[in-house]
Design a protein around this motif. Structure first.
Motif, PDB file in Angstrom:
ATOM      1  N   CYS A 274       0.865  -1.109   0.043  1.00 26.16           N
ATOM      2  CA  CYS A 274       0.106  -0.009   0.100  1.00 26.16           C
ATOM      3  C   CYS A 274       0.753   1.229  -0.078  1.00 26.16           C
ATOM      4  CB  CYS A 274      -0.844  -0.069   1.109  1.00 26.16           C
ATOM      5  SG  CYS A 274      -2.339  -1.036   0.948  1.00 26.16           S
TER       6      CYS A 274
ATOM      7  N   ALA B 202      -4.724  -6.979   7.465  1.00 28.87           N
ATOM      8  CA  ALA B 202      -4.820  -5.954   6.547  1.00 28.87           C
ATOM      9  C   ALA B 202      -5.331  -4.730   7.191  1.00 28.87           C
ATOM     10  CB  ALA B 202      -5.672  -6.018   5.531  1.00 28.87           C
TER      11      ALA B 202
ATOM     12  N   ILE C  67      -5.477   1.470   2.769  1.00 32.80           N
ATOM     13  CA  ILE C  67      -6.302   0.365   2.723  1.00 32.80           C
ATOM     14  C   ILE C  67      -7.677   0.756   2.802  1.00 32.80           C
ATOM     15  CG2 ILE C  67      -6.380   0.119   5.294  1.00 32.80           C
ATOM     16  CD1 ILE C  67      -5.941  -2.822   2.971  1.00 32.80           C
TER      17      ILE C  67
END
Lengths: 384, 140, 358
Positions: free
Chosen positions: A266, A296, A273
Motif C-alpha cells: 500500500c 490488513a 487500505i
C-alpha cells in the motif's frame, strides 16, 4: 516506470484427468498471449508447489517454456508453498521493473489430481516444518483447525461465525465460469455439514484441484495507447515472511507477514487500505480470511468474522472479497492460486467480471499466503 | 528413507533437548542456535521438563502417508512451562475431552515407521498426554 | 553338580548392592477377559484373569521402557551419565536386530559411555538383567546399572494365552547398597532345558510345549529356586513381609506361594495379574514395584521370577529407610493400574496390528 499486466489467461479449476501439467500450463499461457495481442516474453516465471512430489517433475521452467514454443528463454520455478503464484508474479514484476526484461510471462500451475489421499496430504504437508511439524503427522488443514479453535477460544467468537466466508465465496463462484463450485450454499447447510478436522468443517476449507493461470507483464510504454484490453498497473508489490513453524510465533493469531506485506504494498502504491475497492485474499480456510482482513487493518483483532456476518465482504459491501469465488469456490490449485487471484482482479479492474462486477472497481488488493501466512505476497493493482 | 535426518534429531525427539541462551536465559525449542529473544548465539543444551498446556488442538482424520495406521489422531500446539511452544500429537486421550489450557506432559512414543510400516526404521519422538500420573512429591 | 551345597549357590556381590531407584509402567488400555471369551467361546467357560493391559498403537517395549526408566531415575535422583549399563529384558523387542537398550539409553541421556544390550529369556529376561547389574555394580566395575524387564506380549487369537498376554514392566537402577531404597542381599538361579513354551524366529505367536507349562516348568523351577534360596539363606516364609512370584495367571502364583508356605496376604500387594494380565518379562518385577510402593523400612521381600525354557531367579530384598523419602518422586504402580480405559475386542485387534491391511 510502471509495470502493467497486458494479458491474462486461465483454465477452469477442477479435476483435469485428461490434461497433463505441461498442457495445463500451456492452455493458460496461450490464453494470456492471445489476450495480450501476441506479446513475446523473454522470461518465464513458473509458480508451482507440488510438481516434484506429486508429478515427480522438477525443472518446470524449461519444461513449460519448451512445450509452449518459447524454447531458449529464461525460465524457472518460484516456490513459496501456497504463495508460489504470488511470488512468481513478484519475480516477474522485479524483472520488468529492473529493466532487464521487457516482457515477462508468469504462470501458476498445479497438477495434483494424478495422486489422491495420503500421498497428496503428505505432499501438501511439505510446506510445513518437516522436522518439527509434519513429522508429528500434522497437515496444513490440521494447522488451520488449531488456529480456528484458538480464534474462537481467544475472542469468544460465536459458533458458525465464519459461515459468511464460504457463503459469500460460493455465491460469487456461481458467476465464474472457471470456478470449481458454481452453486450457492443453501441456507443452514454450513451449520449441518460434516467436520474435516474439528472445529473446521467441510465448508471451511477450499478443495484441492488442478488449474493454471497466466499473466503477461510489460512496461506501460511498450503498450500502444489504444491497446485493448486496457492494461492494469501493478502499483505495489511486496513479499514478507514470518516464522515457518506456527509454534515459533509469539501470537499465532497474528498474521504478521500478511500485515507487513499489505503495509509495504500500500505504501508503495500510495493508497491507503480504506481506499481499496476489493480484496482478493487467501480464503483457503475461512479462518484465514478473517485473520487476513484483520492483518490488513480492515477489522480489529478478533473481529474479521463480523465483516462476513454483516455482509460487508459481498460484491456490494464495504470491502468485497473472493469476488469470483475466491479460493473456496474457485478451487485451490496450490501454486497457481496467487496467479488466479491476479487474473480475477484484472477482470474486475477491466470491468469484465460480468454479474460479479464490483461497481467502479479501480483499486485492488491481492494477497496470497504460503502456510498460515508464513509467506505473504501482496500486490496492489490499479486500473490505468 | 530418511534415516540420517531422524538420527541427527534424536536428542530433541526423544527427550525435548533444546537450548538455553547464555545471554538472556531464554529457553529455546526447537534448537536454533540464534536466540529468538536477544539475537545472540545460543548453543547451550537444555532439557525441557516436558510439562506444558494445550494452546490449541484438533483431530486429524485424513492422515498423510505413513500416519494412516494411527488415524484418527489428535495434534496440538503445546505451550511448554519454560516458554516455547511445540507442535505435537496428543496420546493416551481416548475419548477424554481435550481442552485449551489442559495440562499435559511429554512422553516418548512411536511417531511412524520410515518407509515400509513393517520393515522400516521406527521413528520415536515426543508426544504429550494429559497430566494425570503425578508423583506425590517433587524432587528438591 | 549334585554335590553343590546350597550355601555356595547364593550369588552375593563382594560390594553390597541394591535398588537405588525403581519405576513401573503399564499402558492405559484394558481388554476384559470376558471380551475374549465373548469372541472365542461364546462367553462360556472360566477366564484366567479379570482383564489385561494392552499397549496403545504408538507404544512398544522401547517407549514403555523409557517411561519406566524415567520413573526409576526420578526416584534415584542421580546424574544419568553415571549409569554404565542399560539392559532391557524382553521377548517383544521392537527390532529383531537393533537394540532396544540404545534407544532407552539415548532417551535418558545415558549415552555414550555405557554398556547397552537386550536380554531374552522368555519371562525372566528382566530378572536376568537385574542379576547381571548386581554383578556389574557389586564387582565395582560400575556405580550404577539400569535393568529393565518390559513386554508387549502377544497370544494367538483364540488361544488360552490371549486372555493373559499383556503389556507392562519395570525398571530398576541398581547401585551401591548405601544409596539404595532396598538392598538386594543375594540371588540364586535355577535353570534347565525345558521346552514348555517357545516362539521360533519370524513367528508372530508362541507355541505351547504340549502340557509342560505347569508342573515341569513353572512349578518345578519356581519352587526349586525359591526353596534353594530359603535354604541357602537359612530363612523361612515367615521371615518375609512380602513375596512375589512370576504371575502368568491368578492361580499359579497363589499355588506356588502355598507350596512354599507363604500366605495370600504376603503375595497380595504384588499380585497384579488379575487386573493387568501377564506382562511376561515385567510380571514378577512389576509385582516388586507395587510392593515397594507400600513396604516399610526393614521389610524383607522374596521375589522369584520364571522364564519358559526354563528357569527362575530368586532374590532376597531388604527395604531401607531411604525408600520413604524416594518413592513418592514418581507415579506409583497402582496409579498406572488405576489409569484405565476399557476397550473391546475390535479395538484391540486394530491396536495390536491383528487386522490385515495389505
Amino acid at each position: 516506470m510502471d509495470v502493467v499486466i497486458a494479458g491474462i489467461g486461465q483454465t477452469s479449476v477442477g479435476e483435469h484427468w485428461h490434461v497433463s501439467l505441461r498442457e495445463l500450463a500451456f492452455q493458460a499461457i496461450e490464453a494470456a498471449r492471445v489476450d495480450a495481442g501476441g506479446l513475446l516474453p523473454q522470461a518465464l516465471f513458473v509458480g508451482n508447489m507440488l510438481a516434484p512430489k506429486v508429478s515427480g517433475q522438477a525443472h518446470l521452467g524449461v519444461l513449460i517454456a519448451d512445450f509452449a514454443g518459447l524454447r531458449g528463454i529464461e525460465a524457472y520455478t518460484i516456490e513459496a508453498a501456497g504463495a508460489s503464484g504470488g511470488a512468481a508474479l513478484r519475480a516477474g514484476y522485479l524483472a520488468v521493473k529492473s529493466g532487464f526484461v521487457d516482457v515477462a510471462l508468469v504462470v501458476g500451475v498445479e497438477k495434483l489430481t494424478d495422486k489422491v489421499g495420503p500421498e497428496v496430504e503428505s505432499a501438501i504437508a511439505t510446506s510445513l516444518d518437516s522436522d518439527y511439524e509434519a513429522v508429528q503427522g500434522v497437515t496444513p488443514l490440521a494447522q488451520a483447525a488449531m488456529i480456528m479453535r484458538r480464534y474462537f477460544y481467544e475472542y469468544e467468537v460465536p459458533q458458525n461465525a465464519l459461515a459468511g466466508f464460504p457463503v459469500t465465496a460460493h455465491a460469487n463462484g456461481v458467476g465464474n465460469s472457471h470456478a470449481m463450485f458454481r452453486k450457492a450454499l443453501k441456507p443452514g447447510l454450513y451449520e449441518r455439514v460434516g467436520m474435516l478436522s474439528e472445529p473446521l468443517n467441510m465448508f471451511d476449507a477450499a478443495p484441492d484441484a488442478d488449474g493454471a493461470a497466466a499473466v503477461l507483464l510489460t512496461r506501460a510504454e511498450l503498450i500502444p495507447p489504444d491497446a485493448s484490453p486496457t492494461p492494469v498497473r501493478i502499483a505495489g508489490s511486496s513479499i514478507a515472511t514470518d516464522t515457518l513453524s506456527l509454534h515459533d510465533r509469539p501470537d499465532p493469531l497474528d498474521f504478521r507477514a500478511a500485515r507487513i506485506s499489505v503495509g509495504q504494498a500500500c505504501h508503495q502504491a500510495g493508497i491507503v487500505i480504506g481506499e481499496m475497492d476489493f480484496f482478493e485474499l487467501c480464503d483457503i480456510y475461512s479462518v484465514y480470511a478473517a485473520l487476513s482482513l484483520e492483518a490488513a487493518g480492515l477489522a480489529e483483532r478478533g473481529q474479521g468474522w463480523v465483516l462476513a456476518e454483516e455482509g460487508q465482504i459481498s460484491l456490494k459491501g464495504r470491502i468485497p472479497i473472493s469476488t469470483l469465488g475466491g479460493v473456496k469456490a474457485r478451487g485451490n490449485p496450490w501454486g497457481a492460486t496467487g496467479v488466479y487471484q491476479v487474473v480475477e482482479a484484472v477482470q474486475q479492474l477491466r470491468g469484465e467480471a460480468g454479474v460479479n462486477q464490483v461497481p467502479a472497481a479501480e483499486k485492488a488488493l491481492v494477497q496470497c499466503l504460503g502456510g498460515p501466512a508464513s509467506t505473504a505476497v501482496t500486490h496492489v493493482l490499479t486500473a490505468l | 528413507m530418511e534415516i540420517p535426518r531422524h538420527w541427527r534429531l534424536k536428542k530433541q525427539r526423544y527427550a525435548l533437548v533444546g537450548e538455553v541462551c547464555p545471554h538472556c536465559e531464554a529457553k529455546i525449542f526447537p534448537p536454533r542456535d540464534v536466540c529468538p529473544e536477544c539475537g545472540d548465539e545460543a548453543k547451550t543444551l537444555f532439557e525441557f521438563s516436558g510439562r506444558g498446556e494445550v494452546y490449541s488442538y484438533t483431530t486429524l482424520h485424513n492422515a498423510p502417508a505413513g500416519y494412516q495406521a494411527y488415524a484418527p489422531y489428535t495434534v496440538a500446539l503445546v505451550k511448554l512451562e519454560e516458554g516455547p511452544m511445540v507442535t505435537a500429537q496428543l496420546t493416551d486421550i481416548d475419548n477424554q475431552p481435550v481442552e485449551v489450557g489442559m495440562p499435559v506432559e511429554m512422553v516418548t512414543r512411536k511417531l511412524r515407521a520410515e518407509g515400509d510400516d513393517d520393515r522400516g526404521m521406527l521413528v520415536y519422538g515426543y508426544k504429550f498426554r494429559p497430566m494425570e500420573l503425578q508423583p506425590l512429591a517433587a524432587a528438591d | 553338580m549334585t554335590d553343590k551345597s546350597t550355601d555356595n549357590l547364593l550369588l552375593k556381590p563382594s560390594r553390597p548392592v541394591g535398588i537405588v531407584g525403581y519405576g513401573a509402567y503399564v499402558p492405559r488400555y484394558r481388554l476384559p477377559a470376558s471380551e475374549i471369551s465373548r469372541i472365542w467361546t461364546g462367553g462360556t467357560g472360566g477366564v484366567p484373569i479379570q482383564e489385561k493391559s494392552v499397549p496403545g498403537p504408538d507404544e512398544d517395549t522401547a517407549t514403555m521402557s523409557i517411561e519406566a526408566a524415567r520413573n526409576a531415575l526420578a526416584r534415584a535422583g542421580i546424574d544419568p551419565e553415571e549409569i554404565r549399563a542399560v539392559w532391557v529384558g524382553s521377548e517383544s523387542h521392537p527390532y529383531a536386530v537393533k537394540p532396544t537398550s540404545t534407544v532407552v539409553a539415548e532417551a535418558l541421556g545415558i549415552v555414550p559411555f555405557t554398556q547397552a544390550g537386550d536380554w531374552e529369556f522368555a519371562c525372566k529376561a528382566g530378572t536376568e538383567a537385574m542379576v547381571a547389574a548386581m554383578g556389574f555394580v557389586g564387582s565395582e566395575m560400575a556405580e550404577y546399572a539400569l535393568a529393565i524387564g518390559m513386554d508387549t506380549a502377544q497370544g494367538r487369537p483364540g488361544d488360552a494365552l490371549e486372555y493373559t498376554a499383556s503389556a507392562g514392566g519395570a525398571a530398576f537402577l541398581i547401585g551401591p547398597a548405601e544409596e539404595s531404597v532396598a538392598v538386594i542381599e543375594s540371588t540364586l538361579s535355577y535353570v534347565t532345558d525345558t521346552p514348555d513354551f517357545f516362539r521360533r524366529e519370524y513367528q508372530k505367536y508362541p507355541e505351547h510345549g504340549q502340557r509342560f507349562t505347569g508342573e515341569p516348568a513353572y512349578f518345578k523351577h519356581i519352587t526349586s529356586a525359591a526353596q534353594a534360596y530359603l535354604d541357602a539363606t537359612d530363612t523361612v516364609a515367615e521371615d518375609y513381609q512380602y513375596a512375589v512370584f512370576h504371575q502368568p495367571n491368578t492361580k499359579f502364583p497363589g499355588r506356588v506361594a502355598a507350596q512354599l508356605g507363604f500366605s495370600q496376604e504376603q503375595i497380595a500387594p504384588g499380585l497384579l495379574v488379575p487386573v493387568i494380565g501377564n506382562t511376561y518379562s515385567g510380571a514378577a518385577i512389576i509385582g516388586l514395584t507395587a510392593i515397594l510402593d507400600v513396604a516399610q523400612p526393614g521389610d524383607q521381600v522374596l521375589m522369584v521370577s520364571f522364564g519358559s525354557g526354563a528357569g527362575s531367579d530368586a532374590f532376597g530384598i531388604r527395604v531401607t529407610e531411604r525408600l520413604l523419602e524416594r518413592r513418592d518422586l514418581a507415579p506409583q504402580t497402582q496409579a498406572y493400574i488405576a489409569r484405565r480405559t476399557e476397550i473391546d475386542y475390535a479395538t484391540y485387534t486394530r491396536m495390536r496390528g491383528k487386522l490385515v491391511l495389505k
